[in-house]
Scaffold this motif. Sequence first.
Motif, PDB file in Angstrom:
ATOM      1  N   ALA A 166      29.142  -9.570  80.778  1.00 30.36           N
ATOM      2  CA  ALA A 166      29.778 -10.731  81.395  1.00 30.36           C
ATOM      3  C   ALA A 166      30.913 -11.255  80.513  1.00 30.36           C
ATOM      4  O   ALA A 166      31.989 -11.612  81.011  1.00 30.36           O
ATOM      5  CB  ALA A 166      28.750 -11.827  81.636  1.00 30.36           C
ATOM      6  N   ILE A 167      30.699 -11.288  79.215  1.00 29.36           N
ATOM      7  CA  ILE A 167      31.759 -11.715  78.290  1.00 29.36           C
ATOM      8  C   ILE A 167      32.936 -10.769  78.370  1.00 29.36           C
ATOM      9  O   ILE A 167      34.094 -11.202  78.452  1.00 29.36           O
ATOM     10  CB  ILE A 167      31.215 -11.802  76.847  1.00 29.36           C
ATOM     11  CG1 ILE A 167      30.255 -12.977  76.722  1.00 29.36           C
ATOM     12  CG2 ILE A 167      32.356 -11.934  75.840  1.00 29.36           C
ATOM     13  CD1 ILE A 167      29.548 -13.047  75.396  1.00 29.36           C
ATOM     14  N   LEU A 168      32.673  -9.478  78.364  1.00 28.08           N
ATOM     15  CA  LEU A 168      33.742  -8.484  78.413  1.00 28.08           C
ATOM     16  C   LEU A 168      34.541  -8.587  79.710  1.00 28.08           C
ATOM     17  O   LEU A 168      35.778  -8.596  79.700  1.00 28.08           O
ATOM     18  CB  LEU A 168      33.139  -7.084  78.272  1.00 28.08           C
ATOM     19  CG  LEU A 168      34.112  -5.925  78.140  1.00 28.08           C
ATOM     20  CD1 LEU A 168      34.933  -6.062  76.864  1.00 28.08           C
ATOM     21  CD2 LEU A 168      33.364  -4.619  78.150  1.00 28.08           C
ATOM     22  N   VAL A 169      33.856  -8.706  80.831  1.00 27.71           N
ATOM     23  CA  VAL A 169      34.533  -8.819  82.126  1.00 27.71           C
ATOM     24  C   VAL A 169      35.358 -10.096  82.183  1.00 27.71           C
ATOM     25  O   VAL A 169      36.500 -10.097  82.648  1.00 27.71           O
ATOM     26  CB  VAL A 169      33.501  -8.759  83.276  1.00 27.71           C
ATOM     27  CG1 VAL A 169      34.122  -9.156  84.592  1.00 27.71           C
ATOM     28  CG2 VAL A 169      32.904  -7.365  83.364  1.00 27.71           C
ATOM     29  N   LYS A 170      34.814 -11.201  81.693  1.00 29.32           N
ATOM     30  CA  LYS A 170      35.533 -12.478  81.696  1.00 29.32           C
ATOM     31  C   LYS A 170      36.807 -12.383  80.860  1.00 29.32           C
ATOM     32  O   LYS A 170      37.867 -12.891  81.258  1.00 29.32           O
ATOM     33  CB  LYS A 170      34.620 -13.587  81.168  1.00 29.32           C
ATOM     34  CG  LYS A 170      35.256 -14.931  81.098  1.00 29.32           C
ATOM     35  CD  LYS A 170      35.581 -15.447  82.477  1.00 29.32           C
ATOM     36  CE  LYS A 170      36.149 -16.849  82.372  1.00 29.32           C
ATOM     37  NZ  LYS A 170      36.797 -17.278  83.581  1.00 29.32           N
ATOM     38  N   LEU A 171      36.739 -11.711  79.722  1.00 31.04           N
ATOM     39  CA  LEU A 171      37.933 -11.535  78.891  1.00 31.04           C
ATOM     40  C   LEU A 171      39.005 -10.728  79.615  1.00 31.04           C
ATOM     41  O   LEU A 171      40.194 -11.077  79.573  1.00 31.04           O
ATOM     42  CB  LEU A 171      37.558 -10.855  77.569  1.00 31.04           C
ATOM     43  CG  LEU A 171      36.784 -11.703  76.577  1.00 31.04           C
ATOM     44  CD1 LEU A 171      36.340 -10.859  75.394  1.00 31.04           C
ATOM     45  CD2 LEU A 171      37.604 -12.882  76.113  1.00 31.04           C
ATOM     46  N   PHE A 172      38.598  -9.655  80.286  1.00 29.37           N
ATOM     47  CA  PHE A 172      39.566  -8.846  81.021  1.00 29.37           C
ATOM     48  C   PHE A 172      40.184  -9.615  82.183  1.00 29.37           C
ATOM     49  O   PHE A 172      41.385  -9.508  82.442  1.00 29.37           O
ATOM     50  CB  PHE A 172      38.933  -7.555  81.532  1.00 29.37           C
ATOM     51  CG  PHE A 172      38.823  -6.486  80.487  1.00 29.37           C
ATOM     52  CD1 PHE A 172      39.931  -6.070  79.774  1.00 29.37           C
ATOM     53  CD2 PHE A 172      37.605  -5.898  80.218  1.00 29.37           C
ATOM     54  CE1 PHE A 172      39.836  -5.081  78.809  1.00 29.37           C
ATOM     55  CE2 PHE A 172      37.498  -4.912  79.254  1.00 29.37           C
ATOM     56  CZ  PHE A 172      38.615  -4.506  78.545  1.00 29.37           C
ATOM     57  N   ILE A 173      39.390 -10.405  82.877  1.00 25.95           N
ATOM     58  CA  ILE A 173      39.910 -11.203  83.991  1.00 25.95           C
ATOM     59  C   ILE A 173      40.915 -12.228  83.475  1.00 25.95           C
ATOM     60  O   ILE A 173      41.980 -12.431  84.070  1.00 25.95           O
ATOM     61  CB  ILE A 173      38.759 -11.873  84.766  1.00 25.95           C
ATOM     62  CG1 ILE A 173      37.982 -10.818  85.537  1.00 25.95           C
ATOM     63  CG2 ILE A 173      39.275 -12.956  85.695  1.00 25.95           C
ATOM     64  CD1 ILE A 173      36.710 -11.331  86.178  1.00 25.95           C
ATOM     65  N   ASN A 174      40.592 -12.887  82.360  1.00 28.29           N
ATOM     66  CA  ASN A 174      41.521 -13.858  81.781  1.00 28.29           C
ATOM     67  C   ASN A 174      42.829 -13.197  81.363  1.00 28.29           C
ATOM     68  O   ASN A 174      43.912 -13.750  81.599  1.00 28.29           O
ATOM     69  CB  ASN A 174      40.892 -14.564  80.588  1.00 28.29           C
ATOM     70  CG  ASN A 174      39.886 -15.606  80.991  1.00 28.29           C
ATOM     71  OD1 ASN A 174      39.822 -15.999  82.153  1.00 28.29           O
ATOM     72  ND2 ASN A 174      39.096 -16.055  80.048  1.00 28.29           N
ATOM     73  N   GLN A 175      42.741 -12.038  80.755  1.00 28.76           N
ATOM     74  CA  GLN A 175      43.953 -11.335  80.345  1.00 28.76           C
ATOM     75  C   GLN A 175      44.796 -10.941  81.554  1.00 28.76           C
ATOM     76  O   GLN A 175      46.015 -11.053  81.542  1.00 28.76           O
ATOM     77  CB  GLN A 175      43.605 -10.091  79.521  1.00 28.76           C
ATOM     78  CG  GLN A 175      43.142 -10.396  78.127  1.00 28.76           C
ATOM     79  CD  GLN A 175      44.199 -11.103  77.315  1.00 28.76           C
ATOM     80  OE1 GLN A 175      44.143 -12.309  77.141  1.00 28.76           O
ATOM     81  NE2 GLN A 175      45.166 -10.378  76.838  1.00 28.76           N
TER      82      GLN A 175
END
Length: 71
Positions: A42-51
């Motif tokens: 979830a952290i990894l996906v959230k970071l990619f979405i923010n980027q």
Amino acid sequence: MKDFIGIFLGCFIFCLLAILFLGDLLFTNIWAIIILASFMLAILVKLFINQYSRIDELERKIEQLLQDKQN
């Protein structure tokens, strides 16, 4: 490359500390492993979405600046 090594060492130390303190819970409880893996994903996906959203915003700003420059 130096940035990558620093990030890798930080993650490695974090993982060692997590295993030291949470190892018993993680290796005896399958739900703890599933929750931890879900949390990390979830952290990894959230970071990619923010980027992605930041890149989209920058692309729109660049297009606007190019249009203003042409006019």
